[in-house]
Structures are given as structure tokens and as C-alpha cells.
Design an enzyme around this catalytic site. Structure first.
Site, PDB file in Angstrom:
ATOM      1  N   ARG A  42       0.852  -1.181   0.000  1.00  0.00           N
ATOM      2  CA  ARG A  42       0.000   0.000   0.000  1.00  0.00           C
ATOM      3  C   ARG A  42       0.882   1.223   0.000  1.00  0.00           C
ATOM      4  O   ARG A  42       1.718   1.394   0.871  1.00  0.00           O
ATOM      5  CB  ARG A  42      -0.863  -0.064   1.262  1.00  0.00           C
ATOM      6  CG  ARG A  42      -1.961   0.914   1.294  1.00  0.00           C
ATOM      7  CD  ARG A  42      -2.847   0.613   2.470  1.00  0.00           C
ATOM      8  NE  ARG A  42      -2.258   1.059   3.724  1.00  0.00           N
ATOM      9  CZ  ARG A  42      -2.971   1.405   4.779  1.00  0.00           C
ATOM     10  NH1 ARG A  42      -4.285   1.334   4.735  1.00  0.00           N
ATOM     11  NH2 ARG A  42      -2.395   1.815   5.877  1.00  0.00           N
ATOM     12  N   ASP A  67       1.201  -2.084  12.245  1.00  0.00           N
ATOM     13  CA  ASP A  67       1.553  -2.594  10.913  1.00  0.00           C
ATOM     14  C   ASP A  67       1.860  -4.094  11.018  1.00  0.00           C
ATOM     15  O   ASP A  67       2.855  -4.502  11.631  1.00  0.00           O
ATOM     16  CB  ASP A  67       2.771  -1.836  10.378  1.00  0.00           C
ATOM     17  CG  ASP A  67       3.066  -2.192   8.927  1.00  0.00           C
ATOM     18  OD1 ASP A  67       3.109  -1.280   8.101  1.00  0.00           O
ATOM     19  OD2 ASP A  67       3.247  -3.402   8.620  1.00  0.00           O
ATOM     20  N   ASP A 102       5.342  -5.245   9.573  1.00  0.00           N
ATOM     21  CA  ASP A 102       6.467  -4.812  10.409  1.00  0.00           C
ATOM     22  C   ASP A 102       6.503  -5.582  11.729  1.00  0.00           C
ATOM     23  O   ASP A 102       7.582  -5.949  12.207  1.00  0.00           O
ATOM     24  CB  ASP A 102       6.366  -3.309  10.700  1.00  0.00           C
ATOM     25  CG  ASP A 102       6.785  -2.468   9.503  1.00  0.00           C
ATOM     26  OD1 ASP A 102       7.427  -3.015   8.590  1.00  0.00           O
ATOM     27  OD2 ASP A 102       6.463  -1.269   9.491  1.00  0.00           O
TER      28      ASP A 102
HETATM   29  C1  PRP Z   1      -0.923  -4.153   4.664  1.00  0.00           C
HETATM   30  C2  PRP Z   1      -1.792  -5.360   4.841  1.00  0.00           C
HETATM   31  C3  PRP Z   1      -2.665  -5.323   3.611  1.00  0.00           C
HETATM   32  C4  PRP Z   1      -2.825  -3.843   3.387  1.00  0.00           C
HETATM   33  C5  PRP Z   1      -4.178  -3.450   3.908  1.00  0.00           C
HETATM   34  O1  PRP Z   1       0.115  -4.434   3.807  1.00  0.00           O
HETATM   35  O2  PRP Z   1      -1.091  -6.556   5.006  1.00  0.00           O
HETATM   36  O3  PRP Z   1      -2.068  -5.957   2.484  1.00  0.00           O
HETATM   37  O4  PRP Z   1      -1.815  -3.181   4.144  1.00  0.00           O
HETATM   38  O5  PRP Z   1      -4.443  -2.126   3.615  1.00  0.00           O
HETATM   39  P1  PRP Z   1      -5.612  -1.691   2.624  1.00  0.00           P
HETATM   40  O6  PRP Z   1      -6.828  -2.507   2.974  1.00  0.00           O
HETATM   41  O7  PRP Z   1      -5.793  -0.237   2.921  1.00  0.00           O
HETATM   42  O8  PRP Z   1      -5.160  -1.932   1.217  1.00  0.00           O
HETATM   43  P2  PRP Z   1       1.270  -3.357   3.470  1.00  0.00           P
HETATM   44  O9  PRP Z   1       0.883  -2.543   2.284  1.00  0.00           O
HETATM   45  O10 PRP Z   1       1.607  -2.590   4.696  1.00  0.00           O
HETATM   46  O11 PRP Z   1       2.472  -4.251   2.996  1.00  0.00           O
HETATM   47  P3  PRP Z   1       3.365  -5.278   3.822  1.00  0.00           P
HETATM   48  O12 PRP Z   1       2.522  -6.506   4.057  1.00  0.00           O
HETATM   49  O13 PRP Z   1       4.503  -5.549   2.899  1.00  0.00           O
HETATM   50  O14 PRP Z   1       3.792  -4.627   5.108  1.00  0.00           O
HETATM   51  N1  URA Z   2      -1.986  -2.347   7.199  1.00  0.00           N
HETATM   52  C1  URA Z   2      -1.581  -2.743   8.430  1.00  0.00           C
HETATM   53  O1  URA Z   2      -0.631  -3.539   8.557  1.00  0.00           O
HETATM   54  N2  URA Z   2      -2.203  -2.233   9.492  1.00  0.00           N
HETATM   55  C2  URA Z   2      -3.241  -1.379   9.397  1.00  0.00           C
HETATM   56  O2  URA Z   2      -3.798  -0.967  10.424  1.00  0.00           O
HETATM   57  C3  URA Z   2      -3.653  -0.979   8.109  1.00  0.00           C
HETATM   58  C4  URA Z   2      -2.994  -1.489   7.030  1.00  0.00           C
END
Ligand code: PRP
Ligand code: URA
Length: 217
Positions: A109, A205, A208
Site C-alpha cells: 500500500r 503494521d 512490520d
Molecule cells: C498491509 C496489509 C494489507 C494492506 C491493507 O500491507 O497486510 O495488504 O496493508 O491495507 P488496505 O486494505 O488499505 O489496502 P502493506 O501494504 O503494509 O504491505 P506489507 O505486508 O509488505 O507490510
Molecule cells: N496495514 C496494516 O498492517 N495495518 C493497518 O492498520 C492498516 C494497514
């Protein structure tokens, strides 16, 4: 909670074991190792519920004493973890469904626009499974989930379910309005998003916290 109508295809787990484990998962003191264990354990429990209507084929089985009726899974199941955070859900789902195929999708995202960016797609040319389970701990704005479902439908997937650990009403509404056929299974439905698109109360997150990559404050 914002005034967003919730769709009938939303399943929020009520199981006490899930509520107990979710509390530990949310706790800011929970370290990555424990966090990963909890992601795995809760995924197993939510995945178990999500697979309640998987199709079976009748099959006799010989016990040491006699032959009896048995069954085997008839659905070819595809697990689609959304990288990165969805990776932590895969092992639990493979314990439940050892013959499932795993097709990785990379979406992150954009933290400025909150729009999903696709960076990895290992799907073959056409669908090879009957039931797709998208694995992602967090359903926030719903942008990533809608994009993943778009990809799977273009691929030829017909039955798709979304398996989350925490969902926001905004994300549920976004998925339901674009893809009303998709069932959502989640361990919790939280209150709302904050101005940065994070789920409240949420857990922060998910990627993370699993992989220990949070920036120091
Ligand atoms: C997070 C999560 C989803 C997304 C949700 O991933 O695991 O994929 O955000 O957000 P949304 O519903 O607003 O699209 P992120 O983009 O942080 O990537 P990551 O898993 O690599 O940390
Ligand atoms: N992605 C995450 O990991 N946490 C949130 O709260 C929203 C998006």
C-alpha cells in the site's frame, strides 16, 4: 463505528480462543516471535471456519476392523497470501489443507495515496483451483483486497474468500460493493480507520510486527 452497512457475507469469529489470542496479538509489548506464533494460531482457527463449506467426495475407508464411509476434499484449494504480511498465515492453512496450492501475490500500500501497488504475481495463465482463499491479516481501506480479487477473477477464479485477522468497516464495505460475491472471514471487526488508513484499535503494521521491521520512533 462509522455508519457503514455490513454485508451478509461477512463472518466475524466469536470464538473465545480467538478473542484471547487476538488480545495478545494487539498488545504493543508482543515481540515478533510471539506475534508470528499468534498470527499462525489465529489463522488456523479462522481458516478452519472459512473452510466449513468446502466440498467433499465420499470415499470408503478400511479401518483395522471394517470398512466404513469416509470422505476426502473435492475442492482444489488455492491459498493466495498477499506479501508480505499474508506470508505468516500460510503454514497454518497448509496444516489444515496439506494439498492446497500456494500462489503468491505481492501488493504494498502506497502510504501516501493508500492505493495498492502490485509488484509480484506468480499466478499461472489460468486458474488451477476451485476455491481461492486470499490470506492477509489486515483489511483496512480494502484497496489491496479489491485489487487481489480483481487479479484472481481475471485469472478465472470463481469462488473466492478473504481470510483476515482484523478488518475495518470501511474495508469490508469496499470489498462488498465491488465484489459482493466474496465471503469475508475475519477474527475481528474493528471500529474505524485513522487519517493514515490504519485500523483502530488494530495492531499497528502487521508486516512490520511480524518481521521486526518497524522504524524506531
Ligand atoms: C498491509 C496489509 C494489507 C494492506 C491493507 O500491507 O497486510 O495488504 O496493508 O491495507 P488496505 O486494505 O488499505 O489496502 P502493506 O501494504 O503494509 O504491505 P506489507 O505486508 O509488505 O507490510
Ligand atoms: N496495514 C496494516 O498492517 N495495518 C493497518 O492498520 C492498516 C494497514
Amino acid at each position: 463505528m462509522p455508519d457503514v452497512p455490513l454485508p451478509p457475507r461477512l463472518h466475524v469469529s466469536q470464538h473465545p480462543a480467538i478473542r484471547h489470542k487476538l488480545t495478545l496479538l494487539r498488545d504493543e509489548r508482543t515481540e515478533p516471535k510471539k506475534f508470528r506464533e499468534l498470527v499462525r494460531e489465529i489463522s488456523w482457527l479462522v481458516g478452519y471456519e472459512a473452510l466449513a463449506d468446502a466440498r467433499l467426495r465420499e470415499m470408503p475407508v478400511q479401518t483395522p476392523l471394517e470398512q466404513t464411509d469416509g470422505a476426502e476434499l473435492a475442492d482444489r484449494i488455492g491459498l493466495i497470501p498477499i506479501l508480505r504480511a499474508g506470508l505468516g498465515m500460510v503454514d497454518a492453512m497448509l496444516e489444515l489443507m496439506p494439498t492446497a496450492q500456494v500462489w503468491h501475490l505481492g501488493l504494498f500500500r502506497d502510504e501516501r495515496t493508500l492505493r495498492p501497488v502490485e509488484y509480484y504475481n506468480k499466478l499461472p495463465d489460468s486458474a488451477t483451483v476451485d476455491l481461492c482463499l486470499i490470506l492477509d491479516p489486515m483489511l483496512a481501506t480494502g484497496g489491496s483486497a479489491v485489487a487481489a480479487i480483481d487479479v484472481l477473477k481475471r485469472w478465472g477464479a470463481v469462488r473466492i474468500k478473504l481470510v483476515n485477522l482484523i478488518a475495518a468497516p470501511e474495508g469490508v464495505a469496499a470489498v462488498a460493493s465491488v465484489h459482493p460475491d466474496v465471503e469475508i472471514h475475519t477474527a475481528a471487526l474493528d471500529r474505524q480507520l485513522n487519517e493514515r488508513g490504519y485500523i483502530l484499535p488494530g495492531l499497528g503494521d502487521a508486516g512490520d510486527r511480524q518481521f521486526g521491521t518497524g522504524r524506531p520512533e
